[in-house]
Design an enzyme around this catalytic site. Structure first.
Site, short mmCIF file in Angstrom:
data_model
loop_
_atom_site.label_atom_id
_atom_site.label_comp_id
_atom_site.label_asym_id
_atom_site.label_seq_id
_atom_site.Cartn_x
_atom_site.Cartn_y
_atom_site.Cartn_z
N ALA A 13 0.83 -1.21 0.00
CA ALA A 13 0.00 0.00 0.00
C ALA A 13 0.87 1.26 0.00
O ALA A 13 2.07 1.20 0.27
CB ALA A 13 -0.90 -0.01 1.23
N GLY B 142 -2.20 -6.43 -10.08
CA GLY B 142 -2.75 -7.06 -8.87
C GLY B 142 -3.62 -8.26 -9.20
O GLY B 142 -3.43 -9.36 -8.66
N GLY C 116 -3.67 -3.64 2.39
CA GLY C 116 -4.57 -2.64 1.82
C GLY C 116 -5.90 -2.67 2.54
O GLY C 116 -6.00 -3.15 3.67
N SER C 117 -6.93 -2.18 1.86
CA SER C 117 -8.24 -2.05 2.51
C SER C 117 -8.92 -3.41 2.66
O SER C 117 -8.62 -4.36 1.94
CB SER C 117 -9.13 -1.13 1.68
OG SER C 117 -9.41 -1.75 0.44
N THR C 118 -9.86 -3.47 3.58
CA THR C 118 -10.65 -4.68 3.78
C THR C 118 -11.47 -4.98 2.51
O THR C 118 -11.60 -6.14 2.11
CB THR C 118 -11.58 -4.50 5.00
OG1 THR C 118 -10.75 -4.38 6.16
CG2 THR C 118 -12.53 -5.65 5.17
N GLU D 259 -3.18 -8.14 5.39
CA GLU D 259 -3.00 -7.11 6.40
C GLU D 259 -3.91 -5.97 5.99
O GLU D 259 -3.55 -5.12 5.19
CB GLU D 259 -1.52 -6.70 6.42
CG GLU D 259 -1.06 -6.26 7.78
CD GLU D 259 -0.93 -4.77 7.84
OE1 GLU D 259 -1.91 -4.14 8.28
OE2 GLU D 259 0.11 -4.24 7.44
N CYS E 255 -2.37 1.80 9.19
CA CYS E 255 -3.44 0.86 9.58
C CYS E 255 -3.50 0.78 11.09
O CYS E 255 -4.50 0.35 11.65
CB CYS E 255 -3.32 -0.53 8.99
SG CYS E 255 -1.91 -0.87 8.07
N GLU F 146 -13.16 2.33 8.79
CA GLU F 146 -11.82 2.90 8.83
C GLU F 146 -11.73 4.03 7.81
O GLU F 146 -11.85 3.79 6.62
CB GLU F 146 -10.78 1.82 8.47
CG GLU F 146 -9.35 2.35 8.47
CD GLU F 146 -8.35 1.38 7.84
OE1 GLU F 146 -8.62 0.87 6.74
OE2 GLU F 146 -7.30 1.14 8.45
C1 UN1 Z 1 0.80 -0.12 8.23
O1 UN1 Z 1 0.21 0.90 8.58
O2 UN1 Z 1 0.46 -0.74 7.20
O3 UN1 Z 1 3.11 -0.32 13.70
C2 UN1 Z 1 1.98 -0.67 8.93
C3 UN1 Z 1 3.25 0.61 12.88
C4 UN1 Z 1 4.26 0.43 11.80
C5 UN1 Z 1 3.70 -0.36 10.67
C6 UN1 Z 1 2.37 0.09 10.17
N1 UN1 Z 1 5.42 -0.24 12.32
O4 UN1 Z 1 2.61 1.64 12.95
#
Ligand code: UN1
Length: 509
Positions: free
Chosen positions: A160, A224, A240-242, A262, A296, A396
């Site tokens: 992302a 992708g 990326g997004s859900t 993630e 995230c 989010e």
């Molecule tokens: C993310 O936002 O995709 O914990 C990762 C954190 C960073 C990683 C964020 N080490 O905020």
């Protein structure tokens, strides 16, 4: 600071290929995308996207490279990753600036992101001598049973814009020492960060006489879908997004591939009446406005005990009054721009939707449009009092909007914290041991990350990173996350001179 010189040192030209198998950059028939800086709206450089033929060339090289790379001893693979870490150390300042300039996060956070890359390289080097399997006791005499871990093959990494370099490195550094080769599709919003990283790793691979295809790059949105549906790619790691994660997950599962997901977070900090309020303010403000609320792990909700609610709210409003918004490369500023004007639009819509649902703003938001903010991407971090069940609070929004919620009992606070579809990061601020332990207990936070007296963002690479529920369940970076990049094989060896069957089954001829 001279951006042109920095770009040159990172190997970036005015027009760049977005397809690479290592040292080899392919000219394709794809169109050019221009990368604009959200800092000032200026075009930085352009990147040619990969077309169908480019994709096939990359996949062919990756398949060939895997046959070679999987036989290189893991500690030797680790040695390449060690050199990559050193190359990143040498480029830390330049790459940190590029991350900040192309993505918009503060320079401190840009440098921090490169540091995360260096850290994961160090971790992976050690790991390259620790890809341990277990030994089991066989129920049969003179039999030996153990398990070993083999690489999967080609790992597809779809990353992302918000962590344009670190998340790729978490995946690649581990995947490589495990014996996989990697194909990277970066966000089309930050392609130059990816081009720069590819130049750095390509040189390391070339200096070691490694073949093409161990580290490949494919820029372009159409890539992708190709990766998700490609049977030659047994593992896809998607950040990326859900919404998009649901599509990736279904496509990969249909072909029985594996995915590491993630996805979105909706992270809360519980502020207990037994919290150190000064510490809590720093944790909450950095969590909410760091990376302009585009992590995230960003703090989106504060669940505050009723006894200290007014006091904490006032402190927070005061702290927001001190925030400096502006050029993220100027170290005096705390908050940079959002990634683009589409993100600004989402921020504005979220505020409007929140107001409609009853959100009371105690710090008003708004788009900044004076001369200092020519890119149109700068917004004011804002704070609203809400109810947890509001639709906008359940979603989010990738922007610096912080929601305040009041609680009476810890049970209620934990229920509120868990009462969202996402499950990435969570925290409690308390000096009360009982509260801290309850929060971490089986009846506590349901997230992949749960912290005490630390905010929700800024995880170290040593732990496994990822979350539950709509965050997707994947784990990356530290602990034993490496196992996701390997296939497990159970081996039983009979060194007796009979063939006893397991479970005592008799089968005599
Ligand atoms: C993310 O936002 O995709 O914990 C990762 C954190 C960073 C990683 C964020 N080490 O905020």
């Amino acid at each position: 600071m001279n951006i042109t010189e920095i770009l040159t040192r990172l190997g970036i030209k005015e027009t760049n290929s977005g397809t690479s198998t290592g040292n080899n950059w392919l000219e394709t028939g794809g169109k050019n995308i221009v990368s604009y800086s959200p800092v000032n709206g200026q075009a930085i450089a352009s990147v040619q996207v990969a077309d169908e033929a480019a994709y096939e060339s990359v996949m062919k090289k990756a398949e060939e490279a895997f046959v070679f790379w999987r036989t290189v001893p893991a500690p030797k693979r680790g040695e390449i990753v060690r050199q990559f870490g050193d190359a990143l150390r040498a480029h830390k300042e330049d790459l940190g600036v590029l991350v900040s300039y192309e993505m918009g996060k503060s320079l401190q956070e840009g440098l921090g992101e490169v540091q995360e890359m260096i850290d994961i390289c160090d971790f992976a080097v050690g790991l390259s001598r620790q890809l341990y399997g277990l030994t089991m006791h066989s129920e049969r005499p003179n039999h030996r049973m153990y398990e070993q871990w083999h690489p999967m093959g080609i790992v597809g990494i779809i990353s992302a814009f918000n962590f344009p370099v670190a998340v790729w490195s978490w995946n690649t550094a581990l995947a490589w020492v495990c014996g996989n080769v990697c194909v990277w599709k970066p966000s089309s919003k930050t392609p130059l960060c990816a081009v720069a990283c590819q130049h750095i790793i390509a040189k390391v691979l070339k200096d070691n006489d490694m073949p093409e295809g161990i580290s490949s790059l494919l820029v372009g949105n159409a890539v992708g879908d190709k990766i998700n549906n490609d049977k030659r790619i047994p593992l896809v790691s998607f950040t990326g997004s859900t919404r998009v994660g649901r599509i990736v997950s279904a496509a990969v599962a249909t072909r029985f591939g594996r995915s590491i997901l993630e996805l979105g977070g909706n992270n809360a900090i519980i502020i207990s009446k037994d919290a150190d309020l000064e510490m809590s303010i720093i944790g909450a403000v950095f969590g909410a406005v760091g990376t302009a609320g585009q992590r995230c792990t960003s703090t989106r909700r504060l669940i505050i005990h009723e006894d200290i609610y007014e006091e904490f709210k006032n402190k927070l409003v005061k702290a927001y009054g001190q925030l400096r918004i502006g050029d993220p490369l100027d170290q005096h500023n705390h908050v940079g721009p959002l990634i683009d004007t589409a993100a600004v639009e989402q921020y504005t819509q979220a505020i409007a939707k929140g107001k409609k649902e009853g959100a009371e703003f105690v710090v008003e938001g708004g788009v900044l449009d004076s001369e200092a903010y020519t890119s149109g991407c700068y917004v004011k971090p804002c704070i609203a009092e809400v109810e947890n069940h509001y639709e906008i609070v359940q979603e989010e929004t990738f922007a610096p909007i912080l929601y305040l919620i009041k609680y009476k009992t810890l049970d209620q606070a934990i229920a509120l914290q868990n009462g969202v579809p996402q499950g990435l990061s969570s925290a409690i601020m308390t000096l009360n041991l009982r509260e801290a332990e309850q929060f971490l207990s089986v009846a506590g936070s349901d997230c992949g990350i749960a912290n005490v007296n630390i905010g929700t963002s800024g995880a170290e690479i040593g732990g496994a990173f990822g979350g539950e529920k709509e965050t997707g369940g994947g784990r990356e970076s530290g602990s034993d996350a490496w196992k996701a990049y390997m296939r497990r094989q159970t081996n039983t060896i009979n060194y007796s001179n009979t063939l006893p069957l397991a479970q005592g089954i008799q089968f005599d001829l």
